[in-house]
Motif scaffolding. Sequence first.
Motif, PDB file in Angstrom:
ATOM      1  N   LEU A  12       0.821  -1.217   0.000  1.00  0.00           N
ATOM      2  CA  LEU A  12       0.000   0.000   0.000  1.00  0.00           C
ATOM      3  C   LEU A  12       0.846   1.255   0.000  1.00  0.00           C
ATOM      4  O   LEU A  12       0.398   2.315  -0.435  1.00  0.00           O
ATOM      5  CB  LEU A  12      -0.935   0.001   1.209  1.00  0.00           C
ATOM      6  CG  LEU A  12      -1.878  -1.206   1.341  1.00  0.00           C
ATOM      7  CD1 LEU A  12      -2.787  -1.022   2.547  1.00  0.00           C
ATOM      8  CD2 LEU A  12      -2.703  -1.392   0.080  1.00  0.00           C
ATOM      9  N   ALA A  13       2.070   1.132   0.501  1.00  0.00           N
ATOM     10  CA  ALA A  13       2.960   2.294   0.582  1.00  0.00           C
ATOM     11  C   ALA A  13       3.408   2.777  -0.798  1.00  0.00           C
ATOM     12  O   ALA A  13       4.021   3.842  -0.923  1.00  0.00           O
ATOM     13  CB  ALA A  13       4.180   1.961   1.436  1.00  0.00           C
ATOM     14  N   GLN A  14       3.083   1.999  -1.835  1.00  0.00           N
ATOM     15  CA  GLN A  14       3.418   2.402  -3.200  1.00  0.00           C
ATOM     16  C   GLN A  14       2.303   3.249  -3.815  1.00  0.00           C
ATOM     17  O   GLN A  14       2.455   3.771  -4.916  1.00  0.00           O
ATOM     18  CB  GLN A  14       3.646   1.158  -4.077  1.00  0.00           C
ATOM     19  CG  GLN A  14       4.585   0.117  -3.487  1.00  0.00           C
ATOM     20  CD  GLN A  14       5.938   0.691  -3.100  1.00  0.00           C
ATOM     21  OE1 GLN A  14       6.533   1.431  -3.868  1.00  0.00           O
ATOM     22  NE2 GLN A  14       6.408   0.347  -1.904  1.00  0.00           N
ATOM     23  N   ASN A  15       1.200   3.354  -3.092  1.00  0.00           N
ATOM     24  CA  ASN A  15       0.031   4.073  -3.597  1.00  0.00           C
ATOM     25  C   ASN A  15      -0.193   5.356  -2.797  1.00  0.00           C
ATOM     26  O   ASN A  15      -0.371   5.315  -1.580  1.00  0.00           O
ATOM     27  CB  ASN A  15      -1.197   3.153  -3.491  1.00  0.00           C
ATOM     28  CG  ASN A  15      -2.434   3.743  -4.139  1.00  0.00           C
ATOM     29  OD1 ASN A  15      -2.853   4.845  -3.803  1.00  0.00           O
ATOM     30  ND2 ASN A  15      -3.023   2.991  -5.052  1.00  0.00           N
ATOM     31  N   LYS A  16      -0.189   6.488  -3.492  1.00  0.00           N
ATOM     32  CA  LYS A  16      -0.312   7.778  -2.805  1.00  0.00           C
ATOM     33  C   LYS A  16      -1.634   7.912  -2.060  1.00  0.00           C
ATOM     34  O   LYS A  16      -1.704   8.557  -1.005  1.00  0.00           O
ATOM     35  CB  LYS A  16      -0.171   8.912  -3.819  1.00  0.00           C
ATOM     36  CG  LYS A  16       1.238   9.081  -4.373  1.00  0.00           C
ATOM     37  CD  LYS A  16       1.315  10.272  -5.311  1.00  0.00           C
ATOM     38  CE  LYS A  16       2.739  10.454  -5.844  1.00  0.00           C
ATOM     39  NZ  LYS A  16       2.837  11.604  -6.767  1.00  0.00           N
ATOM     40  N   GLU A  17      -2.697   7.296  -2.598  1.00  0.00           N
ATOM     41  CA  GLU A  17      -4.003   7.405  -1.954  1.00  0.00           C
ATOM     42  C   GLU A  17      -4.010   6.689  -0.606  1.00  0.00           C
ATOM     43  O   GLU A  17      -4.568   7.186   0.372  1.00  0.00           O
ATOM     44  CB  GLU A  17      -5.084   6.818  -2.872  1.00  0.00           C
ATOM     45  CG  GLU A  17      -6.504   6.998  -2.349  1.00  0.00           C
ATOM     46  CD  GLU A  17      -6.879   8.458  -2.124  1.00  0.00           C
ATOM     47  OE1 GLU A  17      -7.611   8.726  -1.132  1.00  0.00           O
ATOM     48  OE2 GLU A  17      -6.434   9.327  -2.897  1.00  0.00           O
ATOM     49  N   PHE A  18      -3.366   5.522  -0.544  1.00  0.00           N
ATOM     50  CA  PHE A  18      -3.310   4.795   0.721  1.00  0.00           C
ATOM     51  C   PHE A  18      -2.415   5.511   1.731  1.00  0.00           C
ATOM     52  O   PHE A  18      -2.691   5.498   2.931  1.00  0.00           O
ATOM     53  CB  PHE A  18      -2.827   3.360   0.491  1.00  0.00           C
ATOM     54  CG  PHE A  18      -3.892   2.449  -0.036  1.00  0.00           C
ATOM     55  CD1 PHE A  18      -4.951   2.053   0.770  1.00  0.00           C
ATOM     56  CD2 PHE A  18      -3.853   1.991  -1.349  1.00  0.00           C
ATOM     57  CE1 PHE A  18      -5.941   1.218   0.293  1.00  0.00           C
ATOM     58  CE2 PHE A  18      -4.841   1.154  -1.844  1.00  0.00           C
ATOM     59  CZ  PHE A  18      -5.891   0.770  -1.022  1.00  0.00           C
ATOM     60  N   ILE A  19      -1.350   6.120   1.244  1.00  0.00           N
ATOM     61  CA  ILE A  19      -0.481   6.902   2.133  1.00  0.00           C
ATOM     62  C   ILE A  19      -1.273   8.062   2.729  1.00  0.00           C
ATOM     63  O   ILE A  19      -1.189   8.351   3.924  1.00  0.00           O
ATOM     64  CB  ILE A  19       0.743   7.435   1.367  1.00  0.00           C
ATOM     65  CG1 ILE A  19       1.653   6.272   0.946  1.00  0.00           C
ATOM     66  CG2 ILE A  19       1.529   8.433   2.219  1.00  0.00           C
ATOM     67  CD1 ILE A  19       2.810   6.681   0.052  1.00  0.00           C
ATOM     68  N   LYS A  20      -2.083   8.680   1.884  1.00  0.00           N
ATOM     69  CA  LYS A  20      -2.910   9.805   2.324  1.00  0.00           C
ATOM     70  C   LYS A  20      -3.908   9.347   3.389  1.00  0.00           C
ATOM     71  O   LYS A  20      -4.112  10.030   4.406  1.00  0.00           O
ATOM     72  CB  LYS A  20      -3.642  10.393   1.115  1.00  0.00           C
ATOM     73  CG  LYS A  20      -4.444  11.651   1.415  1.00  0.00           C
ATOM     74  CD  LYS A  20      -5.072  12.176   0.125  1.00  0.00           C
ATOM     75  CE  LYS A  20      -5.917  13.421   0.409  1.00  0.00           C
ATOM     76  NZ  LYS A  20      -6.546  13.926  -0.843  1.00  0.00           N
ATOM     77  N   ARG A  21      -4.533   8.187   3.158  1.00  0.00           N
ATOM     78  CA  ARG A  21      -5.494   7.654   4.125  1.00  0.00           C
ATOM     79  C   ARG A  21      -4.822   7.317   5.450  1.00  0.00           C
ATOM     80  O   ARG A  21      -5.368   7.577   6.527  1.00  0.00           O
ATOM     81  CB  ARG A  21      -6.152   6.390   3.568  1.00  0.00           C
ATOM     82  CG  ARG A  21      -7.256   6.631   2.561  1.00  0.00           C
ATOM     83  CD  ARG A  21      -7.897   5.331   2.130  1.00  0.00           C
ATOM     84  NE  ARG A  21      -8.462   4.607   3.272  1.00  0.00           N
ATOM     85  CZ  ARG A  21      -8.946   3.381   3.200  1.00  0.00           C
ATOM     86  NH1 ARG A  21      -8.913   2.722   2.058  1.00  0.00           N
ATOM     87  NH2 ARG A  21      -9.444   2.807   4.264  1.00  0.00           N
ATOM     88  N   PHE A  22      -3.637   6.749   5.371  1.00  0.00           N
ATOM     89  CA  PHE A  22      -2.890   6.365   6.570  1.00  0.00           C
ATOM     90  C   PHE A  22      -2.516   7.605   7.387  1.00  0.00           C
ATOM     91  O   PHE A  22      -2.687   7.636   8.609  1.00  0.00           O
ATOM     92  CB  PHE A  22      -1.633   5.604   6.151  1.00  0.00           C
ATOM     93  CG  PHE A  22      -0.903   4.946   7.291  1.00  0.00           C
ATOM     94  CD1 PHE A  22      -1.372   3.787   7.863  1.00  0.00           C
ATOM     95  CD2 PHE A  22       0.275   5.491   7.780  1.00  0.00           C
ATOM     96  CE1 PHE A  22      -0.688   3.163   8.908  1.00  0.00           C
ATOM     97  CE2 PHE A  22       0.959   4.892   8.828  1.00  0.00           C
ATOM     98  CZ  PHE A  22       0.481   3.724   9.389  1.00  0.00           C
ATOM     99  N   ASP A  23      -2.024   8.624   6.710  1.00  0.00           N
ATOM    100  CA  ASP A  23      -1.661   9.874   7.391  1.00  0.00           C
ATOM    101  C   ASP A  23      -2.893  10.536   7.996  1.00  0.00           C
ATOM    102  O   ASP A  23      -2.830  11.122   9.080  1.00  0.00           O
ATOM    103  CB  ASP A  23      -0.989  10.836   6.404  1.00  0.00           C
ATOM    104  CG  ASP A  23       0.383  10.356   5.961  1.00  0.00           C
ATOM    105  OD1 ASP A  23       0.944   9.476   6.638  1.00  0.00           O
ATOM    106  OD2 ASP A  23       0.891  10.858   4.932  1.00  0.00           O
ATOM    107  N   ARG A  24      -4.014  10.427   7.282  1.00  0.00           N
ATOM    108  CA  ARG A  24      -5.252  11.035   7.762  1.00  0.00           C
ATOM    109  C   ARG A  24      -5.725  10.363   9.049  1.00  0.00           C
ATOM    110  O   ARG A  24      -6.221  11.020   9.969  1.00  0.00           O
ATOM    111  CB  ARG A  24      -6.312  10.919   6.673  1.00  0.00           C
ATOM    112  CG  ARG A  24      -7.581  11.713   6.928  1.00  0.00           C
ATOM    113  CD  ARG A  24      -8.372  11.869   5.638  1.00  0.00           C
ATOM    114  NE  ARG A  24      -8.708  10.581   5.052  1.00  0.00           N
ATOM    115  CZ  ARG A  24      -9.118  10.431   3.787  1.00  0.00           C
ATOM    116  NH1 ARG A  24      -9.201  11.475   2.995  1.00  0.00           N
ATOM    117  NH2 ARG A  24      -9.445   9.243   3.332  1.00  0.00           N
ATOM    118  N   GLU A  25      -5.569   9.028   9.118  1.00  0.00           N
ATOM    119  CA  GLU A  25      -5.934   8.303  10.338  1.00  0.00           C
ATOM    120  C   GLU A  25      -5.145   8.827  11.534  1.00  0.00           C
ATOM    121  O   GLU A  25      -5.696   9.053  12.617  1.00  0.00           O
ATOM    122  CB  GLU A  25      -5.677   6.804  10.170  1.00  0.00           C
ATOM    123  CG  GLU A  25      -5.984   6.002  11.422  1.00  0.00           C
ATOM    124  CD  GLU A  25      -5.609   4.529  11.311  1.00  0.00           C
ATOM    125  OE1 GLU A  25      -5.705   3.819  12.337  1.00  0.00           O
ATOM    126  OE2 GLU A  25      -5.224   4.094  10.220  1.00  0.00           O
TER     127      GLU A  25
END
Length: 428
Positions: A128-141
């Motif tokens: 998931l760390a290769q996908n900017k959207e998942f990184i964004k979701r993780f940071d948002r959490e």
Amino acid sequence: MATTTESNPPAKDSKGLSSLNEFNLEKSILRRGLATAAEIDACKAHKAKLASKDESKGLLEIMVEARVLTKSQSMRLLKEAGEANRRVEIPGYQVIEKLGKGSMGVVYKARQTSVDRIVAVKILLDALAQNKEFIKRFDREAKIAAKLSHNNVVNAIDAGDVNGLHYFVMEYVEGGTIKDVLDKNEVFEEKMAIRIVMAVAEALAHAHQRGLIHRDIKPENVILTKDGNVKLADLGLARLTADEKWAMSEAGMAIGTPYYISPEQVRGQVDVDIRADIYSLGATLYHMVTGQVPYGGETAQEVMRKHVDKNTPFVPPDHLNTKLSSGLGVVVETMMAKNRENRYRNPDDLILDLKCLLQGESPMIAGQKPDDLATLAEGDVEDTSRGISEAQLIEVAGYVNGKQSVIVALAAILALSVITNVVVLATR
């Protein structure tokens, strides 16, 4: 226990597992109930005996030969041990062991070296760390968690990224979850269940004050700590109520867990609010005191349809478990009303009724719906132009007539009371 350095690696067996990971492997096997401590000790003794004869075999290999584990179980455990063996280095933290793995990340137990305390570190999965959207979701959490600071919420400590690792540091909580208890086919005693749900409601009240909704209240996200406290965990689906852009990006998506999801979440509505969390908490309470989910089904789609379908009967919890009070039944029905206008407006109202139940009193708000007449008068109830059926109009009309009858009766009693007081005063 801290991770070992590369300059002084621990000894490895023939399967490539370090002694540290073999220790964690044993704990994992015991925790999952795959083998008993006696079985593991017997296999370890056999391993030591082989080693004395210069025959080297890994513990998993021996356990398979002894038929303690299956081949597939050993392969899965070996793969997980290999993942755990991957070095996780975050400045200021010493990783101790892997605690678990979720849909978004792996959680490790670690020591925060600056203050010498144990914490939990969540690492975003490599894929998931290769996908900017998942990184964004993780940071948002992490950022959402940082907005909360409450005794009944797993609190955030730190977040960041280093060497491609995106991490989120949280309070480490020892204990099991509500799900762990339910998985043992145990049912919660009424007052114990009420106390636990009240603690979660207080966490939701704290989140509500900060404009947040959790959106995934369920038994596995409520931790029962060893010291008797209750902690709400996992803010992976939480969002700000006022974030319209975020809400619109998820329009039409059923976000939540099928057994506990609210009707509006099933529909993918964008205006989801705290009442969705109250519904899910009601479904959780239902499961706690009955041992059954409110709506079952063979597929997730079937279960979610039942949450929405007004024709699907709702069996009150006190009908399944006759030891429960009727007051609790009414409270759960109010929490789980399919029409959110008939639910508690906010966690504070729910907490008030839960306190009444703990004191052996009837709930003050559940079943009363004092605002319904005012809502109808203001024209907030859906009319025919918005799709309400004739049958629903008849139901509403009957409900209003019933309320009016009660009001007339109360007015008559009040008038009689006034007349009696006048007579008493006149005779003095």
